[in-house]
Design a protein around this motif. Sequence first.
Motif, PDB file in Angstrom:
ATOM      1  N   VAL A 180       0.841  -1.207   0.000  1.00  0.00           N
ATOM      2  CA  VAL A 180       0.000   0.000   0.000  1.00  0.00           C
ATOM      3  C   VAL A 180       0.871   1.251   0.000  1.00  0.00           C
ATOM      4  O   VAL A 180       0.589   2.224  -0.718  1.00  0.00           O
ATOM      5  CB  VAL A 180      -0.937  -0.011   1.222  1.00  0.00           C
ATOM      6  N   ALA A 183       2.094   1.912  -3.325  1.00  0.00           N
ATOM      7  CA  ALA A 183       1.083   2.502  -4.208  1.00  0.00           C
ATOM      8  C   ALA A 183       1.122   4.029  -4.141  1.00  0.00           C
ATOM      9  O   ALA A 183       0.919   4.706  -5.163  1.00  0.00           O
ATOM     10  CB  ALA A 183      -0.298   1.989  -3.828  1.00  0.00           C
ATOM     11  N   TYR A 188      -0.747   3.306  -8.278  1.00  0.00           N
ATOM     12  CA  TYR A 188      -1.564   2.125  -8.013  1.00  0.00           C
ATOM     13  C   TYR A 188      -1.295   1.005  -9.014  1.00  0.00           C
ATOM     14  O   TYR A 188      -1.424  -0.180  -8.677  1.00  0.00           O
ATOM     15  CB  TYR A 188      -3.045   2.502  -8.010  1.00  0.00           C
ATOM     16  N   LYS A 189      -0.901   1.349 -10.261  1.00  0.00           N
ATOM     17  CA  LYS A 189      -0.636   0.308 -11.249  1.00  0.00           C
ATOM     18  C   LYS A 189       0.553  -0.551 -10.829  1.00  0.00           C
ATOM     19  O   LYS A 189       0.507  -1.786 -10.913  1.00  0.00           O
ATOM     20  CB  LYS A 189      -0.379   0.922 -12.624  1.00  0.00           C
ATOM     21  N   ALA A 191       1.544  -0.977  -7.866  1.00  0.00           N
ATOM     22  CA  ALA A 191       1.129  -1.741  -6.687  1.00  0.00           C
ATOM     23  C   ALA A 191       0.369  -3.000  -7.102  1.00  0.00           C
ATOM     24  O   ALA A 191       0.544  -4.069  -6.502  1.00  0.00           O
ATOM     25  CB  ALA A 191       0.267  -0.883  -5.768  1.00  0.00           C
ATOM     26  N   LEU A 192      -0.464  -2.883  -8.129  1.00  0.00           N
ATOM     27  CA  LEU A 192      -1.185  -4.050  -8.631  1.00  0.00           C
ATOM     28  C   LEU A 192      -0.222  -5.065  -9.240  1.00  0.00           C
ATOM     29  O   LEU A 192      -0.374  -6.276  -9.043  1.00  0.00           O
ATOM     30  CB  LEU A 192      -2.228  -3.627  -9.662  1.00  0.00           C
TER      31      LEU A 192
END
Length: 305
Positions: A180, A183, A188-189, A191-192
């Motif tokens: 997290v 991210a 966020y990408k 992190a995914l």
Amino acid sequence: MPDIQRQITDPESGFNRNKRIFDILFIVVGTFLMAASVNTVYDPMKMGMGGFGGLAVIVKEIGARIGVSIPTWLTNAALNIPVFIVAYFLLGKNFILRTLFGAIMFEAWLFIIPSYDLCGGDHLLAIIVGGLMDGGGVGLVFLTNSTTGGTDMLAAITHRFIKHRSVPDLMMFFDGCVVVLGAFVFGYKNALYSAITIFVLTKISDGILEGLKFAKMVYIISDKYEEIANKIMADMNRGVTGLNARGMYTKDDKNMLFVVVNKKEIVGIKEIVAKIDKSAFVIVADVAEVFGEGFIEYDQTSAIK
């Protein structure tokens, strides 16, 4: 002379010596793969993975944005030192000794291996390469009942105070916090992508720990159990075990067959059952590893294969 005499009279001594050699080799190779995944995949690709290694990548990126160079090995060491000190007093000397060598080797490889973009900016390739290297490394280290410190040791310490939560649950929590945080730093990408990579490396490490020689376990419930058992033993040369069972709906006593076969043989089992009794109830489950006649012969060296 006493050592030679002990090795002659004690067959366990040779096995224990060989196991220690394999343990050291596994830790050296495993930590190399783990460190290589950090310096050649996660760091260049800006992926904030779980663990102290992932946190070190995040700290390095934050430092770069403010004009400060912070090597990943330095951050990892700085995070591990206080955790090791606390663990020494809470978890004991033996726990520390099992982990210390792995942690030192991981730090050494982080320092030695140069930072290099192995995947050329390709996130899909990073997921595959990073998952294979990191998962393989973690699996080899865990085979020796050791770790490299980090969030697994932090989880073990926390478990002393929060006993209603298991160590794996706490590890997932700490690793999730790192992802997290990544991210917010990398987006966020990324992190995914990190989350998917964690899934891949977990599957790889589990495969190493559980064994890659999978088999199938079959339960067969049929009124024609004797005919089915005889056919399996005659045609497939596999042993069959009969188990007493009771149908709780009908209250009738039944005989259930239990047999373990290779993955290739499962089709033959189902064909035999279908020909003899199409109304038979068959349960098929995966088996990670089987020791015994017809599979892996169990001996003292099996633990290091």
